[in-house]
Each structure stands twice: as C-alpha cells, then as structure tokens.
Design a protein around this motif. Structure first.
Motif, PDB file in Angstrom:
ATOM      1  N   PRO A  53     -29.417   5.690   8.767  1.00 13.70           N
ATOM      2  CA  PRO A  53     -30.088   6.368   9.858  1.00 13.70           C
ATOM      3  C   PRO A  53     -31.234   5.570  10.444  1.00 13.70           C
ATOM      4  O   PRO A  53     -31.763   5.931  11.476  1.00 13.70           O
ATOM      5  CB  PRO A  53     -30.603   7.653   9.187  1.00 13.70           C
ATOM      6  N   ARG A  54     -31.646   4.464   9.804  1.00 11.81           N
ATOM      7  CA  ARG A  54     -32.811   3.726  10.278  1.00 11.81           C
ATOM      8  C   ARG A  54     -32.377   2.648  11.271  1.00 11.81           C
ATOM      9  O   ARG A  54     -32.394   1.465  10.994  1.00 11.81           O
ATOM     10  CB  ARG A  54     -33.554   3.093   9.102  1.00 11.81           C
ATOM     11  N   HIS A  55     -31.933   3.079  12.447  1.00  6.10           N
ATOM     12  CA  HIS A  55     -31.546   2.121  13.473  1.00  6.10           C
ATOM     13  C   HIS A  55     -32.804   1.626  14.180  1.00  6.10           C
ATOM     14  O   HIS A  55     -33.559   2.410  14.735  1.00  6.10           O
ATOM     15  CB  HIS A  55     -30.599   2.777  14.481  1.00  6.10           C
ATOM     16  N   GLY A  56     -33.002   0.325  14.172  1.00  8.39           N
ATOM     17  CA  GLY A  56     -34.147  -0.222  14.868  1.00  8.39           C
ATOM     18  C   GLY A  56     -33.879  -0.243  16.362  1.00  8.39           C
ATOM     19  O   GLY A  56     -33.104  -1.069  16.839  1.00  8.39           O
ATOM     20  N   SER A  57     -34.483   0.641  17.101  1.00  7.97           N
ATOM     21  CA  SER A  57     -34.219   0.732  18.525  1.00  7.97           C
ATOM     22  C   SER A  57     -35.386   1.418  19.202  1.00  7.97           C
ATOM     23  O   SER A  57     -36.303   1.910  18.564  1.00  7.97           O
ATOM     24  CB  SER A  57     -32.915   1.502  18.783  1.00  7.97           C
ATOM     25  N   ALA A  58     -35.312   1.455  20.541  1.00  4.67           N
ATOM     26  CA  ALA A  58     -36.330   2.165  21.296  1.00  4.67           C
ATOM     27  C   ALA A  58     -36.287   3.650  20.956  1.00  4.67           C
ATOM     28  O   ALA A  58     -35.272   4.160  20.470  1.00  4.67           O
ATOM     29  CB  ALA A  58     -36.108   1.944  22.782  1.00  4.67           C
ATOM     30  N   THR A  60     -36.129   6.567  22.606  1.00  6.61           N
ATOM     31  CA  THR A  60     -35.093   7.433  23.181  1.00  6.61           C
ATOM     32  C   THR A  60     -33.722   7.108  22.606  1.00  6.61           C
ATOM     33  O   THR A  60     -32.970   8.003  22.202  1.00  6.61           O
ATOM     34  CB  THR A  60     -35.078   7.282  24.707  1.00  6.61           C
ATOM     35  N   ALA A  61     -33.393   5.824  22.557  1.00 10.97           N
ATOM     36  CA  ALA A  61     -32.106   5.428  21.987  1.00 10.97           C
ATOM     37  C   ALA A  61     -32.023   5.801  20.515  1.00 10.97           C
ATOM     38  O   ALA A  61     -30.959   6.218  20.021  1.00 10.97           O
ATOM     39  CB  ALA A  61     -31.908   3.932  22.165  1.00 10.97           C
ATOM     40  N   ASN A  62     -33.133   5.672  19.811  1.00  9.99           N
ATOM     41  CA  ASN A  62     -33.175   6.033  18.399  1.00  9.99           C
ATOM     42  C   ASN A  62     -32.793   7.497  18.205  1.00  9.99           C
ATOM     43  O   ASN A  62     -31.980   7.835  17.344  1.00  9.99           O
ATOM     44  CB  ASN A  62     -34.588   5.766  17.870  1.00  9.99           C
ATOM     45  N   TYR A  63     -33.392   8.366  19.032  1.00 16.66           N
ATOM     46  CA  TYR A  63     -33.108   9.795  18.885  1.00 16.66           C
ATOM     47  C   TYR A  63     -31.643  10.098  19.190  1.00 16.66           C
ATOM     48  O   TYR A  63     -31.000  10.900  18.506  1.00 16.66           O
ATOM     49  CB  TYR A  63     -34.008  10.612  19.807  1.00 16.66           C
ATOM     50  N   ILE A  64     -31.087   9.467  20.218  1.00 16.11           N
ATOM     51  CA  ILE A  64     -29.685   9.703  20.559  1.00 16.11           C
ATOM     52  C   ILE A  64     -28.781   9.325  19.394  1.00 16.11           C
ATOM     53  O   ILE A  64     -27.842  10.050  19.041  1.00 16.11           O
ATOM     54  CB  ILE A  64     -29.298   8.909  21.827  1.00 16.11           C
ATOM     55  N   VAL A  65     -29.075   8.197  18.771  1.00 12.10           N
ATOM     56  CA  VAL A  65     -28.221   7.723  17.677  1.00 12.10           C
ATOM     57  C   VAL A  65     -28.325   8.631  16.454  1.00 12.10           C
ATOM     58  O   VAL A  65     -27.316   9.112  15.920  1.00 12.10           O
ATOM     59  CB  VAL A  65     -28.589   6.270  17.312  1.00 12.10           C
ATOM     60  N   ALA A 101     -37.840   2.948  11.096  1.00 13.34           N
ATOM     61  CA  ALA A 101     -37.219   1.630  11.202  1.00 13.34           C
ATOM     62  C   ALA A 101     -38.118   0.632  11.930  1.00 13.34           C
ATOM     63  O   ALA A 101     -37.936  -0.577  11.798  1.00 13.34           O
ATOM     64  CB  ALA A 101     -35.880   1.738  11.936  1.00 13.34           C
ATOM     65  N   ASP A 102     -39.079   1.118  12.691  1.00 15.37           N
ATOM     66  CA  ASP A 102     -39.971   0.214  13.416  1.00 15.37           C
ATOM     67  C   ASP A 102     -40.869  -0.595  12.479  1.00 15.37           C
ATOM     68  O   ASP A 102     -41.360  -1.664  12.867  1.00 15.37           O
ATOM     69  CB  ASP A 102     -40.850   1.008  14.394  1.00 15.37           C
ATOM     70  N   VAL A 103     -41.109  -0.077  11.276  1.00 11.38           N
ATOM     71  CA  VAL A 103     -42.028  -0.765  10.370  1.00 11.38           C
ATOM     72  C   VAL A 103     -41.393  -1.163   9.045  1.00 11.38           C
ATOM     73  O   VAL A 103     -41.922  -2.025   8.343  1.00 11.38           O
ATOM     74  CB  VAL A 103     -43.279   0.105  10.083  1.00 11.38           C
ATOM     75  N   THR A 104     -40.269  -0.564   8.674  1.00 14.09           N
ATOM     76  CA  THR A 104     -39.717  -0.831   7.348  1.00 14.09           C
ATOM     77  C   THR A 104     -38.753  -2.005   7.380  1.00 14.09           C
ATOM     78  O   THR A 104     -37.911  -2.110   8.275  1.00 14.09           O
ATOM     79  CB  THR A 104     -38.982   0.415   6.809  1.00 14.09           C
ATOM     80  N   PRO A 105     -38.845  -2.902   6.393  1.00 17.66           N
ATOM     81  CA  PRO A 105     -37.872  -3.993   6.295  1.00 17.66           C
ATOM     82  C   PRO A 105     -36.493  -3.430   5.937  1.00 17.66           C
ATOM     83  O   PRO A 105     -36.412  -2.371   5.318  1.00 17.66           O
ATOM     84  CB  PRO A 105     -38.424  -4.850   5.149  1.00 17.66           C
ATOM     85  N   PRO A 106     -35.406  -4.084   6.287  1.00 16.79           N
ATOM     86  CA  PRO A 106     -35.357  -5.381   6.978  1.00 16.79           C
ATOM     87  C   PRO A 106     -35.290  -5.273   8.503  1.00 16.79           C
ATOM     88  O   PRO A 106     -35.197  -6.292   9.168  1.00 16.79           O
ATOM     89  CB  PRO A 106     -34.061  -5.975   6.441  1.00 16.79           C
ATOM     90  N   VAL A 107     -35.306  -4.037   9.055  1.00 21.89           N
ATOM     91  CA  VAL A 107     -35.221  -3.886  10.509  1.00 21.89           C
ATOM     92  C   VAL A 107     -36.576  -4.218  11.121  1.00 21.89           C
ATOM     93  O   VAL A 107     -36.760  -5.280  11.696  1.00 21.89           O
ATOM     94  CB  VAL A 107     -34.764  -2.462  10.883  1.00 21.89           C
ATOM     95  N   GLY A 108     -37.534  -3.290  11.022  1.00 22.05           N
ATOM     96  CA  GLY A 108     -38.936  -3.533  11.328  1.00 22.05           C
ATOM     97  C   GLY A 108     -39.227  -4.262  12.628  1.00 22.05           C
ATOM     98  O   GLY A 108     -39.887  -5.309  12.618  1.00 22.05           O
ATOM     99  N   LEU A 109     -38.759  -3.730  13.762  1.00 23.51           N
ATOM    100  CA  LEU A 109     -39.015  -4.406  15.034  1.00 23.51           C
ATOM    101  C   LEU A 109     -40.507  -4.553  15.305  1.00 23.51           C
ATOM    102  O   LEU A 109     -40.972  -5.611  15.725  1.00 23.51           O
ATOM    103  CB  LEU A 109     -38.350  -3.625  16.176  1.00 23.51           C
ATOM    104  N   ALA A 110     -41.264  -3.479  15.073  1.00 20.80           N
ATOM    105  CA  ALA A 110     -42.713  -3.552  15.289  1.00 20.80           C
ATOM    106  C   ALA A 110     -43.362  -4.520  14.307  1.00 20.80           C
ATOM    107  O   ALA A 110     -44.320  -5.229  14.653  1.00 20.80           O
ATOM    108  CB  ALA A 110     -43.335  -2.163  15.160  1.00 20.80           C
ATOM    109  N   SER A 111     -42.847  -4.565  13.085  1.00 19.79           N
ATOM    110  CA  SER A 111     -43.403  -5.494  12.092  1.00 19.79           C
ATOM    111  C   SER A 111     -43.150  -6.944  12.495  1.00 19.79           C
ATOM    112  O   SER A 111     -44.016  -7.811  12.322  1.00 19.79           O
ATOM    113  CB  SER A 111     -42.791  -5.213  10.718  1.00 19.79           C
ATOM    114  N   TYR A 112     -41.974  -7.225  13.037  1.00 21.85           N
ATOM    115  CA  TYR A 112     -41.683  -8.584  13.490  1.00 21.85           C
ATOM    116  C   TYR A 112     -42.585  -8.972  14.660  1.00 21.85           C
ATOM    117  O   TYR A 112     -43.065 -10.115  14.745  1.00 21.85           O
ATOM    118  CB  TYR A 112     -40.211  -8.697  13.897  1.00 21.85           C
ATOM    119  N   ALA A 113     -42.810  -8.006  15.576  1.00 18.98           N
ATOM    120  CA  ALA A 113     -43.692  -8.295  16.700  1.00 18.98           C
ATOM    121  C   ALA A 113     -45.119  -8.553  16.218  1.00 18.98           C
ATOM    122  O   ALA A 113     -45.787  -9.497  16.672  1.00 18.98           O
ATOM    123  CB  ALA A 113     -43.666  -7.134  17.699  1.00 18.98           C
ATOM    124  N   ALA A 114     -45.597  -7.725  15.285  1.00 20.36           N
ATOM    125  CA  ALA A 114     -46.948  -7.907  14.751  1.00 20.36           C
ATOM    126  C   ALA A 114     -47.064  -9.216  13.976  1.00 20.36           C
ATOM    127  O   ALA A 114     -48.078  -9.923  14.057  1.00 20.36           O
ATOM    128  CB  ALA A 114     -47.321  -6.724  13.862  1.00 20.36           C
TER     129      ALA A 114
END
Length: 350
Positions: A53-58, A60-65, A101-114
């Motif tokens: 369930p932890r799809h790294g996405s925006a 709105t897209a996250n909620y749809i998925v 998913a924005d902060v948890t590895p291995p997805v972590g899009l926000a973590s990669y940006a930071a």
C-alpha cells in the motif's frame, strides 16, 4: 531530480491502469481470497502476497491507488472479524499509510529530495524521518478504533472541543515519549506512563469496553422494532451469512445506514432491503440494485443471524480524568528533576 521525475511520471501509469482497466478491484478480490485461505492452501510461492500500500506518489494519485487497492480489503477483513467501522474511517486509514511512503525507505520520495539538498544518504534520512513521523503511523489506527477523531458521533460544541483538545495533547505526549524528552529527559518508566496516557486519550473506549460491553446482541426477529426506534442517520449493526453468486460462503457484519426517521419498513426499503421472517429466522428476499445494502455486499438469499445495539453505559470520556492526572504526575516529577539539574549546573565548579 531524475529519480523523482521518473517516479512522478510512473504515477500517471499506475493511476491510469487502476482507474481505466479495473485491475484494482481484481487485485483487491485476490487479496481477500488469499487472506481467507490457510497457509498450506497456496499452491504457488508468493500467491498470498498483497500489493504494497505504500506507493510513492503525489497525494491525489496516492489516494486513488490505495483507496482502490486496499480499502476494499480492509473493509472485507474487518467485516469478517467483527470490526465494523464507517467507510470514511477505512479510507483515512489507508490514505495515511500511503502518505508514509514519502518518508519511509525504500520509496521515500521526500527523503530522497531532502537528502539531495543536505547531500547525505537518503536511506538514513528516511529512517530518521520515520522516527520523527512515527505518530503518523499510529494515528490511522485511532481513526478505526475511535471514529470521533473524524468528527463522527460528535453531538455538541463541548464534545468537539474535548475531542480535539485531547487529541492534540495525545499527539504531543506521544512525540515526547518516543523522542525521549518531555519537561526534561525521560526515564524509561516515564515514557511508558506517557504512552499509557496517549493511548487512553486517543481511545478511552478501550477501558470502558472492559468494564461495560459496548453492544447487546439481539435475535434477528427484533429487526423491525430496532429499526423503528433507531435515531435518524443511525447505522444498524447487522450480522449476515449465506452464499454469494459464486457459491462462496459469506459470514460477516455490516453497518446498515437507516437514513431519516420513518417507519421500519420504509427505512429498510430506502436502504434497499426486502425481508421475510420465518420463525426465528429472517431471510433477505431482495436487494435493490445500486442501493446502500447492495454496496455493503448484501445479496438476495442471505440470512440475518443477529443484531447488535449499543448498550447504555457511562461516557467513555470519564477516563480522560485519570489520564490527565497521570500526565500531571509526570509533569510534577520532571519539573522537580529539571529544577535539581538546573541548580547543579549553576553551582560553581570546585
């Protein structure tokens, strides 16, 4: 930015696939089927795996998925185990976990940006960020077990203020307990007490359920009487069983919305149900297509086995009092210790 750009572009493919092909419903059904089997029923390795369930996405897209893939699974499994909650609580549950998913590895899009800004290891950033945001992983469970946090069942301004204020205090105490500092550095038993206070403020009904059972079970033949007396916009806890159109045996509970105050037969018809009583048994003769009953998975030929109605008991909010007193005790102890530490630091060195 290349990695983030590729992940963002993939969001469109995921969302388009889920919304246009209907694959989400197929995966959800597969998940419910596999979880219902015993471990040795799986003929192939990994057949019981569920989509992550932890799809790294925006957002709105996250909620749809997650609402398409995971919400039906949570609703079905909860219904089969006796956990009946409003659908909005389930959607908020999966939505919050998707956002992790924005902060948890291995997805972590926000973590990669930071990590790109700070020029450090993104995995370490993700682990640290998860530690700081762990309360976000706990809060979805409170949506399920205390729906008042979603303003469900709030009947007055005072009740709203009490719910919001205690939730804020609970969040602060949870952060203090997990990060090791309240008025001063926590001792281990103080952290345990803070977690106990947090749990009580978030879910006071847990302790009340131990003392007073939350529901009385009634025979199905009482359904007309119960529906007639239920307040407006109430949800009736109904237990059903039978076989669906695929021959699969179903036994679960549902929350049947009753709508506005009206005679029992009219309220059941507005929900899409036609019933027939035969002795101690109540059978479902028909379910209107597209009705609220149909959306809950009720089918023609099912049998109503039991009803549950809320018991009369003291308000669960009474448990806020011992919780706040316990918090006050921790505050007094830590302030005294902080004062001693400050006094020792002011003493001149010998």
């Amino acid at each position: 930015m290349i990695g983030i750009g590729i992940a963002t572009a993939a969001d469109g493919i995921i969302v388009g696939t889920v919304t246009l092909t209907g694959i989400g419903l197929v995966m959800s059904e597969a998940g419910r089927t596999d979880l219902g089997r015993q471990p040795d029923d799986h003929a192939l390795p990994g057949r019981g795996d569920l989509p992550d369930p932890r799809h790294g996405s925006a957002t709105t897209a996250n909620y749809i998925v997650v609402s398409t893939l995971m919400a039906p699974v949570v609703v079905e499994l909860g219904a089969q185990s006796g956990l009946l909650v409003p659908l909005i609580a389930v959607h908020m549950f999966v939505f919050y976990f998707g956002l992790m998913a924005d902060v948890t590895p291995p997805v972590g899009l926000a973590s990669y940006a930071a990590a790109g800004i700070a020029r450090c290891d993104p995995i370490k950033v993700g682990v640290t960020a998860f530690g700081y945001s762990i309360r976000t992983a706990i809060l979805p469970f409170m949506f399920i077990f205390n729906t008042q946090l979603l303003l469900i069942g709030i009947d007055s301004i005072g009740h709203l203020f009490l719910t919001v204020s205690t939730a804020i205090i609970a969040n602060l105490l949870f952060a203090a307990a997990t990060q090791g500092w309240f008025m001063t550095r926590n001792r281990w038993w103080e952290a345990v007490l803070l977690l106990l206070v947090t749990f009580t403020l978030f879910r006071p009904g847990f302790w009340m359920d131990i003392i007073y059972p939350p529901y009385d079970k009634l025979p199905p033949t009482k359904i007309m009487e119960v529906v007639e007396q239920a307040p407006a916009d109430d949800r009736l806890r109904v237990w059903i069983e039978g076989e669906d159109i695929n021959g699969k045996k179903i036994s679960k509970g549902v929350l049947l919305p009753l709508g506005a105050q009206a005679p029992a037969l009219q309220r059941l018809n507005s929900a899409g149900l036609s019933l027939m009583a035969s002795g101690d048994q109540v059978d479902i003769l028909g379910v209107k297509f597209g009705s609220r009953a149909a959306k809950l998975g009720i089918e023609q030929g099912f049998t109503i086995t039991a009803l549950e109605v809320a018991t009369v008991r003291p308000a669960k909010e009474w448990f806020y009092i011992p919780a706040l007193l316990l918090m006050g005790l921790v505050i007094v102890i830590q302030r005294r210790r902080a004062a001693v530490i400050a006094a020792d630091e002011l003493k001149p060195a010998s």
